[in-house]
Motif scaffolding. Structure first.
Motif, PDB file in Angstrom:
ATOM      1  N   GLU A  16     -21.992   9.958 -21.537  1.00 54.91           N
ATOM      2  CA  GLU A  16     -21.667  10.170 -20.125  1.00 54.91           C
ATOM      3  C   GLU A  16     -20.231   9.783 -19.768  1.00 54.91           C
ATOM      4  OE1 GLU A  16     -25.185  10.585 -17.084  1.00 54.91           O
ATOM      5  OE2 GLU A  16     -24.861   8.556 -17.807  1.00 54.91           O
ATOM      6  N   ASN A  17     -19.789   8.647 -20.326  1.00 59.60           N
ATOM      7  CA  ASN A  17     -18.474   8.135 -19.910  1.00 59.60           C
ATOM      8  C   ASN A  17     -17.345   8.537 -20.841  1.00 59.60           C
ATOM      9  OD1 ASN A  17     -19.620   6.792 -17.672  1.00 59.60           O
ATOM     10  ND2 ASN A  17     -20.428   5.267 -19.104  1.00 59.60           N
ATOM     11  N   ASN A  18     -17.625   9.483 -21.730  1.00 58.31           N
ATOM     12  CA  ASN A  18     -16.584   9.883 -22.677  1.00 58.31           C
ATOM     13  C   ASN A  18     -15.866  11.129 -22.197  1.00 58.31           C
ATOM     14  OD1 ASN A  18     -15.424  11.311 -25.041  1.00 58.31           O
ATOM     15  ND2 ASN A  18     -16.080   9.442 -26.027  1.00 58.31           N
ATOM     16  N   ASN A  19     -14.552  10.981 -22.011  1.00 58.39           N
ATOM     17  CA  ASN A  19     -13.788  12.128 -21.512  1.00 58.39           C
ATOM     18  C   ASN A  19     -12.646  12.510 -22.431  1.00 58.39           C
ATOM     19  OD1 ASN A  19     -14.926  13.164 -19.133  1.00 58.39           O
ATOM     20  ND2 ASN A  19     -14.482  11.227 -18.120  1.00 58.39           N
TER      21      ASN A  19
END
Ligand code: ADP
Ligand code: NI
Length: 196
Positions: A16-19
Motif C-alpha cells: 500500500e505505501n510503496n510508491n
C-alpha cells in the motif's frame, strides 16, 4: 474466498505505501500481463498468477529485510493460501529468479511467463512514467544530449529498456514489447526535438 482474492488482499496490504514503481499498481499490471501471456502458453496458471502478485515482496527495493520478507511470504503461501510445500517453493523460486539485475537462469516455464510480464511493465507509456519517476527519485536528470547510460532516464531506455524486447521468453511477449517500444522511441524523438 478464492485464491486470487486472498493474494490480492495480502499484496494490497503489503504494498500500500510503496510508491517507487514497485507498488500495488505495478503488481496488478504484472498480473494482467501474465494473463495475456497465459492465453498463448501452457503451464501452471495459478503458480504464475500468485507469483505475479507477490514477486516484488521479496525484492530489496521493496523489503527492508529480504530474508525476513521471504520467511513471511513462505508462511503466507503455506498457511493462508494452503499451497503444498512443492508449490510454495516453486512460487518463491519464480520471485527469486526473474530480476534483470540478478540475471539468473530460469528453472521453470512459470518463471519465464512472470519474467516477461514483469519486463513488459518496464515498457510503453507506463515504462516511460516509471523510469522518469525513478530517475527523479534518485536525483538524476531526465535527459542529457547524447547520454545512453543510467545517468539519465532516457539514457536508461538505451542501456536497458530497448534490450528487453529481444530478451523476451515468448513470441507473444515479444510482440507486445515491440508495440510498447515504438511508443518509447516516439516519446524519445519528441522529447529530444523539444529540447534542441
Ligand atoms: P529488476 O527488478 O528486473 O532488476 P529494476 O528494479 O532494476 O529491474 O528496474 C525496475 C524499473 O525501475 C525499471 O524498469 C525502470 O523503470 C526503473 N529503473 C531502474 N533503474 C533505473 C535507472 N538507472 N534509471 C531510471 N529508471 C530505472
Ligand atoms: Ni516487478
Amino acid at each position: 474466498m478464492d485464491m486470487e482474492l486472498i493474494v490480492a488482499e495480502y499484496v494490497k496490504k503489503e504494498l500500500e505505501n510503496n510508491n517507487n514503481g514497485h507498488g500495488l499498481e505495478h503488481a496488478k499490471r504484472v498480473v494482467q500481463n501474465t494473463k495475456l501471456i497465459l492465453k498463448e502458453v501452457e503451464c501452471k496458471e495459478y503458480i504464475c498468477i500468485i507469483a505475479a502478485y507477490v514477486h516484488d515482496l521479496i525484492d530489496r527495493k521493496v523489503a527492508k529485510d529480504v530474508n525476513k520478507a521471504k520467511v513471511e511470504l513462505e508462511l503466507f503461501l503455506k498457511h493462508k493460501l494452503k499451497l503444498s510445500q512443492q508449490d510454495t517453493i516453486h512460487v518463491l523460486d519464480v520471485c527469486d529468479s526473474i530480476s534483470y539485475s540478478k540475471g539468473l537462469k530460469l528453472r521453470s516455464v512459470e518463471a519465464k511467463v512472470v519474467q516477461d510480464a514483469d519486463r513488459l511493465d518496464a515498457l510503453g507509456a507506463v515504462g516511460i512514467a516509471r523510469t522518469i519517476a525513478y530517475g527523479t527519485s534518485v536525483n538524476r536528470p531526465t535527459y542529457i544530449k547524447g547520454d545512453k547510460s543510467d545517468d539519465t532516464a532516457i539514457g536508461h531506455f538505451h542501456s536497458k529498456l530497448y534490450k528487453l524486447k529481444d530478451l523476451m521468453n515468448f513470441e507473444i511477449s515479444r510482440e507486445i514489447a515491440s508495440e510498447r517500444e515504438v511508443i518509447m522511441r516516439e516519446f524519445e524523438r519528441c522529447y529530444i526535438n523539444e529540447c534542441n
